[in-house]
Write a protein that holds these residues in place. Structure first.
Motif, mmCIF file in Angstrom:
data_model
loop_
_atom_site.group_PDB
_atom_site.id
_atom_site.type_symbol
_atom_site.label_atom_id
_atom_site.label_comp_id
_atom_site.label_asym_id
_atom_site.label_seq_id
_atom_site.Cartn_x
_atom_site.Cartn_y
_atom_site.Cartn_z
ATOM 1 N N ARG A 105 0.835 -1.206 0.000
ATOM 2 C CA ARG A 105 0.000 0.000 0.000
ATOM 3 C C ARG A 105 0.875 1.265 0.000
ATOM 4 O O ARG A 105 0.538 2.263 -0.656
ATOM 5 C CB ARG A 105 -0.924 0.009 1.221
ATOM 6 N N ALA A 106 1.992 1.222 0.719
ATOM 7 C CA ALA A 106 2.910 2.364 0.714
ATOM 8 C C ALA A 106 3.493 2.572 -0.682
ATOM 9 O O ALA A 106 3.569 3.706 -1.178
ATOM 10 C CB ALA A 106 4.024 2.148 1.737
ATOM 11 N N ILE A 107 3.889 1.473 -1.325
ATOM 12 C CA ILE A 107 4.428 1.569 -2.693
ATOM 13 C C ILE A 107 3.355 2.079 -3.652
ATOM 14 O O ILE A 107 3.616 2.929 -4.513
ATOM 15 C CB ILE A 107 4.958 0.195 -3.154
ATOM 16 N N GLN A 108 2.130 1.579 -3.489
ATOM 17 C CA GLN A 108 1.015 2.009 -4.330
ATOM 18 C C GLN A 108 0.783 3.518 -4.195
ATOM 19 O O GLN A 108 0.602 4.227 -5.194
ATOM 20 C CB GLN A 108 -0.251 1.239 -3.945
ATOM 21 N N GLY A 109 0.784 4.013 -2.971
ATOM 22 C CA GLY A 109 0.586 5.440 -2.750
ATOM 23 C C GLY A 109 1.728 6.283 -3.280
ATOM 24 O O GLY A 109 1.509 7.362 -3.846
ATOM 25 N N PHE A 110 2.967 5.790 -3.144
ATOM 26 C CA PHE A 110 4.141 6.559 -3.568
ATOM 27 C C PHE A 110 4.194 6.702 -5.082
ATOM 28 O O PHE A 110 4.382 7.799 -5.608
ATOM 29 C CB PHE A 110 5.413 5.892 -3.045
ATOM 30 N N VAL A 111 4.045 5.585 -5.796
ATOM 31 C CA VAL A 111 4.176 5.650 -7.258
ATOM 32 C C VAL A 111 2.939 6.278 -7.905
ATOM 33 O O VAL A 111 3.031 6.936 -8.952
ATOM 34 C CB VAL A 111 4.446 4.256 -7.860
ATOM 35 N N GLY A 112 1.779 6.087 -7.280
ATOM 36 C CA GLY A 112 0.559 6.650 -7.862
ATOM 37 C C GLY A 112 0.403 8.134 -7.630
ATOM 38 O O GLY A 112 -0.361 8.807 -8.338
ATOM 39 N N ALA A 113 1.133 8.666 -6.654
ATOM 40 C CA ALA A 113 0.977 10.083 -6.289
ATOM 41 C C ALA A 113 1.357 11.022 -7.416
ATOM 42 O O ALA A 113 0.814 12.132 -7.519
ATOM 43 C CB ALA A 113 1.820 10.389 -5.050
ATOM 44 N N GLY A 114 2.290 10.604 -8.282
ATOM 45 C CA GLY A 114 2.744 11.476 -9.365
ATOM 46 C C GLY A 114 1.642 11.854 -10.340
ATOM 47 O O GLY A 114 1.740 12.875 -11.037
ATOM 48 N N MET A 115 0.568 11.050 -10.393
ATOM 49 C CA MET A 115 -0.509 11.349 -11.337
ATOM 50 C C MET A 115 -1.335 12.552 -10.920
ATOM 51 O O MET A 115 -1.925 13.234 -11.765
ATOM 52 C CB MET A 115 -1.423 10.117 -11.493
ATOM 53 N N ILE A 116 -1.418 12.824 -9.623
ATOM 54 C CA ILE A 116 -2.349 13.852 -9.139
ATOM 55 C C ILE A 116 -1.902 15.266 -9.520
ATOM 56 O O ILE A 116 -2.619 15.970 -10.242
ATOM 57 C CB ILE A 116 -2.543 13.714 -7.617
#
Length: 529
Positions: free
Chosen positions: A123-134
């Motif tokens: 979940r931490a990895i998911q949040g970290f890599v996905g954050a760049g889209m916002i």
């Protein structure tokens, strides 16, 4: 010469019309990116109504399962501000594609995990890599589209940024009830692949500048991670562990302060800082970020409070919570096009102030909450909450980002989105603390009133004793039942106090709009070179 002179106005009009036209390829690319941002923000709250199911599935404790949400938030908060630097270095196309692909792979891992420890890591990895889209979507919206189209793109990104966390519990509740909690993550696979391919094929907004990576500020990254990660941990764990009385929270608070000092020193002195804070020098951007921070308190705070009330007091399942919370999302969706039209006709400062006042009204209507409040009692407050958030947030996006020079947008977008998320973290910490402290206070006061001299208490106790006759120790069972009733009433009164706090807060915040300068959204700043 006369013909040339006569043709000049029509040629200028044609050129102006061409500059105002949005190429279909660019529009499709932007909409694909918006969908990727929607996935990333949705996943913050999609697990909130299903934590009990995840806890049972992974044999986790209540404190452990809370980190399924906390780890995602901490990683996302760290990654969002550095997206500006990475977007300039890698380019919008490459950064967004990497974020979408990494988010998809991490989602698969989350759905397949078998232990709570693995889930927290993924979940931490998911949040970290996905954050760049916002923030990349926000920056693209205000840099690639003409200013005259901001009344269209503004509501789109505003709707997604506010709707996604609001309907997260609804979507999560439906998915968990229809299939299982694993599908909270598996539903990202097909859209994630589609977004990755679509971005690689269509996005051509800018060019990468890989030379910037030679000046990557590793100390800045580490200090920022220490600063924001520790801050998020303190805010998340503080209400549960008596704040600084807990040794780990006290330690992380010290780490936060030291890391913050190093981070701001690096940001103001190095050649290419990991986060450029110069955008705060712009008055409208700074105040816009402050309002965004405060709106984030209500956006994430009430998305947390309503499901918690429905589960804790009403005993709702994840599906029932989702069905009840759907109202706010529907109100946001339906009001977005109306607000888009108002952007062209009404001073944005008036829209922001009106939105904040509507939000305050929705909270005030909940100050008289009782344990009988159900769907219909929550209907109007939820509708007003949705309309108020949209009416405040969309103009704030335009005021804060729409008047900045293009060369500042990528870094500024990361900072702007960071403030909203930090507002949510602060809001959750404050709301949890208020609920806990006020509930304890009301329990103490109610216990003082529930005595043999209180007629209502005596009658209730006698009624309960008769109810439990023949079922064991009727008197003891009646006392336990009465204690539970008192506790539940104290909890409900705590919710009323929290709603009153938000009412006063947002009424006062509406006055801050007076500090904003009237933005001129029709004039374009100098282009970046």
């Amino acid at each position: 010469m006369a013909d040339a002179a006569a043709a000049t106005p029509s040629m200028m009009n044609a050129a102006a019309a061409d500059s105002e036209r949005i190429p279909p390829r660019r529009l499709w690319a932007f909409l694909i990116m918006v969908f990727g941002m929607f996935m990333s923000i949705l996943d913050i709250q999609i697990v909130s109504a299903s934590l009990a199911d995840i806890q049972a599935g992974l044999s986790a404790s209540s404190s452990e399962v809370a980190w399924v949400q906390t780890s995602y938030l901490i990683a996302e908060v760290i990654a969002i501000p550095m997206s500006g630097f990475l977007s300039r270095a890698l380019g919008t196309r490459l950064l967004f594609a990497l974020s979408a692909a990494g988010f998809t792979l991490a989602s698969i891992a989350c759905g397949m995990t078998s232990t709570i420890e693995q889930m927290i890591v993924w979940r931490a990895i998911q949040g970290f890599v996905g954050a760049g889209m916002i923030p990349t979507v926000f920056a693209s919206a205000y840099s690639v589209f003409p200013r005259s189209k901001f009344h269209i793109v503004g509501p789109i990104i505003g709707l997604v940024a506010t709707l996604a966390p609001t309907i997260g519990p609804t979507v999560g509740g439906f998915i968990t009830d229809a299939m299982s909690w694993h599908w909270l993550f598996f539903i990202n696979i097909v859209p994630g692949i589609g977004v990755t391919i679509g971005v690689l094929a269509l996005v051509d907004f800018d060019k990468p500048n890989f030379e910037l990576l030679d000046h990557f500020d590793w100390w800045g990254l580490l200090s920022m991670a220490g600063f924001l990660g520790s801050l998020e941990y303190v805010l998340e764990e503080g209400p549960r562990n008596e704040w600084f009385e807990d040794q780990s929270i006290f330690t992380f608070a010290i780490v936060c302060v030291i890391s913050a000092a190093i981070f701001f020193w690096r940001a103001l002195t190095v050649r290419e800082p990991i986060v450029d804070v110069r955008a705060f020098a712009d008055r409208n951007f700074g105040i816009g970020c402050l309002i965004s921070f405060c709106v984030g308190i209500g956006l994430y705070g009430l998305t947390y409070m309503y499901p918690r009330y429905l589960a804790e007091v009403r005993g709702y399942s994840a599906l029932m919570i989702g069905e009840t919370m759907f109202v706010t999302g529907a109100a946001m969706f339906l009001s977005a096009p109306i607000i888009g039209r108002l952007l062209q006709k009404v001073d944005m400062r008036i829209l922001i102030a009106t939105g904040l006042l509507i939000f305050a009204l929705s909270s005030w209507m909940m100050t008289g909450i009782t344990r009988e409040y159900d769907f219909w009692e929550l209907l109007i407050p939820q509708v007003l909450r949705g309309v108020g958030i949209m009416m405040a947030m969309v103009p704030v996006n335009n005021v804060a980002l729409g008047t900045l020079a293009p060369q500042l947008l990528k870094n500024a977008s990361g900072l702007f989105n960071l403030t909203r998320n930090l507002g949510g973290a602060v809001g959750l910490a404050i709301i949890n603390t208020v609920l806990e402290k006020r509930t304890d206070l009301h329990i103490s006061r109610l216990h003082d009133r529930v005595t043999w001299g209180n007629t209502t208490a005596t009658e209730t106790l006698n009624m309960l004793t008769q109810k439990f006759q023949g079922m064991g120790d009727a008197s003891l069972m009646a006392m336990k039942q009465l204690s539970q009733i008192v506790h539940r009433q104290a909890v409900v009164m705590g919710y009323g106090d929290a709603f009153f706090m938000l009412t006063v807060f947002y009424f006062g915040l509406s006055l801050m709009v007076l500090l904003l300068k009237k933005p001129n959204m029709l004039s374009s700043p100098e282009p970046a070179h």
